[in-house]
Design a protein around this motif. Structure first.
Motif, PDB file in Angstrom:
ATOM      1  N   LEU A 208       0.750  -1.365  -0.536  1.00 57.88           N
ATOM      2  CA  LEU A 208      -0.391  -0.332   0.160  1.00 57.88           C
ATOM      3  C   LEU A 208       1.197   0.744   0.140  1.00 57.88           C
ATOM      4  CD1 LEU A 208      -2.720   1.004   0.324  1.00 57.88           C
ATOM      5  CD2 LEU A 208      -2.736   1.031   2.789  1.00 57.88           C
ATOM      6  N   MET A 209       0.637   2.129  -0.667  1.00 61.64           N
ATOM      7  CA  MET A 209       1.581   3.494  -1.385  1.00 61.64           C
ATOM      8  C   MET A 209       1.415   4.606  -0.626  1.00 61.64           C
ATOM      9  SD  MET A 209       4.179   1.965  -2.260  1.00 61.64           S
ATOM     10  CE  MET A 209       4.943   2.988  -2.584  1.00 61.64           C
ATOM     11  N   CYS A 210       1.158   5.695  -0.389  1.00 67.17           N
ATOM     12  CA  CYS A 210       0.898   6.335   0.312  1.00 67.17           C
ATOM     13  C   CYS A 210       0.429   7.535  -1.110  1.00 67.17           C
ATOM     14  CB  CYS A 210       2.379   7.044   1.058  1.00 67.17           C
ATOM     15  SG  CYS A 210       1.409   8.995   1.689  1.00 67.17           S
ATOM     16  N   PRO A 211      -0.538   7.402  -0.831  1.00 67.48           N
ATOM     17  CA  PRO A 211      -1.168   8.692  -1.434  1.00 67.48           C
ATOM     18  C   PRO A 211      -0.413  10.080  -2.027  1.00 67.48           C
ATOM     19  CG  PRO A 211      -3.401   8.322  -0.606  1.00 67.48           C
ATOM     20  CD  PRO A 211      -1.748   7.958   0.377  1.00 67.48           C
ATOM     21  N   GLU A 212      -0.431  10.534  -0.544  1.00 65.88           N
ATOM     22  CA  GLU A 212       0.487  12.155  -0.910  1.00 65.88           C
ATOM     23  C   GLU A 212       1.330  12.496  -1.404  1.00 65.88           C
ATOM     24  OE1 GLU A 212       0.629  15.662   2.036  1.00 65.88           O
ATOM     25  OE2 GLU A 212      -0.809  13.927   2.696  1.00 65.88           O
ATOM     26  N   HIS A 213       2.487  10.764  -0.793  1.00 65.89           N
ATOM     27  CA  HIS A 213       3.727  11.492  -1.101  1.00 65.89           C
ATOM     28  C   HIS A 213       4.111   9.406  -2.372  1.00 65.89           C
ATOM     29  CE1 HIS A 213       3.870  12.665   2.438  1.00 65.89           C
ATOM     30  NE2 HIS A 213       4.226  14.117   1.699  1.00 65.89           N
ATOM     31  N   GLU A 214       3.730   9.302  -3.194  1.00 64.74           N
ATOM     32  CA  GLU A 214       3.303   8.479  -4.084  1.00 64.74           C
ATOM     33  C   GLU A 214       4.768   7.090  -4.242  1.00 64.74           C
ATOM     34  OE1 GLU A 214       2.007  10.237  -7.690  1.00 64.74           O
ATOM     35  OE2 GLU A 214       0.120  10.498  -7.299  1.00 64.74           O
ATOM     36  N   MET A 215       5.630   8.021  -4.546  1.00 64.88           N
ATOM     37  CA  MET A 215       6.373   6.950  -4.088  1.00 64.88           C
ATOM     38  C   MET A 215       6.587   5.780  -2.655  1.00 64.88           C
ATOM     39  SD  MET A 215       7.522   6.956  -7.031  1.00 64.88           S
ATOM     40  CE  MET A 215       8.625   5.617  -7.191  1.00 64.88           C
ATOM     41  N   GLU A 216       6.404   6.285  -1.420  1.00 62.84           N
ATOM     42  CA  GLU A 216       6.803   5.897  -0.368  1.00 62.84           C
ATOM     43  C   GLU A 216       5.490   5.300   0.538  1.00 62.84           C
ATOM     44  OE1 GLU A 216       9.271   7.363   1.620  1.00 62.84           O
ATOM     45  OE2 GLU A 216       9.192   8.385  -0.237  1.00 62.84           O
ATOM     46  N   LYS A 217       6.222   4.018   1.167  1.00 67.59           N
ATOM     47  CA  LYS A 217       5.094   2.843   1.299  1.00 67.59           C
ATOM     48  C   LYS A 217       4.571   3.306   2.935  1.00 67.59           C
ATOM     49  CE  LYS A 217       7.369  -1.085  -0.071  1.00 67.59           C
ATOM     50  NZ  LYS A 217       8.429  -2.504   0.273  1.00 67.59           N
TER      51      LYS A 217
END
Length: 404
Positions: A208-217
């Protein structure tokens, strides 16, 4: 051993949980569901239809003929929330940033949630700020597979005649028969290390990736916003001053709460049946006593018909209203408790959620589900009939007749 594994003998079949998998807008099985800030889920396409209303639908007074045409967004989604959204747009009470009169596609970022009717503000980033509900998506896919058990998933790589697939590659996002899988994933190559599962059409991302910081789990859980966050959200993002906990801790706590709630709900099935029986007895008593009260009232008013005819009509009306109200209350309780017996769908859905092993996906789904199950158990703790079956307040008292 977990609560759910101890109760494995009463697991709810996945085919019984369909009503938990229906989008409140399109009334169909969820497709790429998104989690709204209020924790309800809505299909991605349905959110887009709410947010991307065109100029003719939302602002033209001549849009009535178009909205009634087959295939239009409104004819596909004739829901109260859509009608409410139209009213809000026309009244000016809904925020429509970036729209100016005459623009074709106003960008609406606030709309009423079709589940709880609370206004949802997605901010400037709109849909991109919403998590995709992978756990719900996986359960929907398992339901679809159970519903079409007789229909095989076919290999995507075979030349005619196409063979039935035996496994699906989560990295290639394709299904293969045994021969094609060996051909496209030869030993000694990087593809041999791909993750594969049984035949499926649900190829969700591995993490699941962060929608605000797209490259961060996402690896933490914000207790204020009740949603998974990444470390950048905590360091300098919108959750900088919020209380967060580790994902493993949130996963453990929510899974334990959900398991206990499911166990409690299942363990009270006999109690619910007993209370339904009591309510049915009360309904019969109420109906009989109500009928008796009506007959007695008729007898009393027959004796006083000449001077009390008006009062007779008033009292009969009161008795009827009281009986109706009490019967409605008691029958409503029967429906409520009958609904608890039919909570197999909710329980089955919760049990499917408990199968989620990805902590992030589980946490984003489990909180709202736990609240729903808690509400379902509240009325079990204190049981009180909704109405008294007696009608003593309508009894007429007569003074003793004096001897002549």
């Amino acid at each position: 051993m977990s609560v759910v594994s101890r109760r494995s003998s009463i697991l709810v079949p996945i085919k019984n949980i369909e009503r938990e998998l229906i989008c409140p807008i399109c009334k169909e099985l969820f497709t790429h569901p998104l989690i709204l800030p209020c924790q309800h889920s809505v299909c991605h396409k349905c959110v887009k239809e709410l947010l991307l209303l065109n100029h003719e639908d939302s602002f033209s007074t001549d849009a009535g003929s178009e909205s009634s045409l087959p295939g239009s967004p409104r004819s596909r989604v004739p829901s109260p929330s859509m009608e409410r959204l139209d009213r809000l747009v026309r009244s000016g009470s809904i925020s429509v940033p970036g729209w100016r009169r005459g623009s074709v596609t106003p960008r609406i970022t606030t709309f009423p949630c079709p589940g709880c009717e609370h206004d949802i503000d997605l901010g400037e980033r709109g849909i991109s700020m919403l998590f995709r509900n992978f756990t719900l998506e996986s359960i929907v896919e398992r339901y679809r597979q159970a519903a079409r058990a007789a229909v095989a998933i076919m290999c995507n790589m075979c030349k005619p005649p196409v063979q039935e697939a035996t496994k699906s590659c989560m990295d290639c996002k394709a299904s293969y028969c045994n021969e094609c899988f060996k051909l496209f994933h030869p030993w000694g190559t990087p593809k041999a290390q791909h993750e594969y599962v049984g035949p499926t059409t649900n190829f969700r991302p591995k993490v699941l990736m962060c929608p605000e910081h797209e490259m961060e789990k996402v690896n933490m859980y914000c207790e204020v916003c009740r949603r998974p966050v990444c470390h950048l959200c905590k360091l300098g993002g919108s959750h900088a001053n919020h209380k967060v906990t580790s994902m493993s801790s949130a996963y453990k706590i929510l899974k334990e709460k959900l398991s206990k709630s499911i166990h409690y709900l299942i363990s009270k099935e006999d109690q619910v049946r007993t209370q339904i029986s009591e309510l049915e007895v009360l309904i019969n008593q109420t109906a009989d006593n109500g009928a008796l009260a009506e007959r007695q009232a008729n007898e009393h008013f027959e004796r006083l018909f000449g001077i009390l005819q008006e009062k007779k009509a008033d009292m009969l009306r009161c008795i009827e209203q009281s009986k109706t109200r009490r019967l409605e209350g008691l029958r409503g309780q029967v429906d409520e408790y009958q609904g608890m017996l039919e909570n197999s769908g909710l329980v089955g859905y919760a049990q499917e959620v408990l199968k989620e092993t990805d902590q992030s996906c589980f946490v984003q789904t489990a909180k709202q589900l736990h609240i729903r199950i808690q509400k379902a158990t509240e009325s079990l703790r204190t049981f009180h009939p909704a109405a008294d079956p007696t009608f003593d307040e309508f009894a007429l008292m007569f003074p003793k007749r004096r001897a002549c």
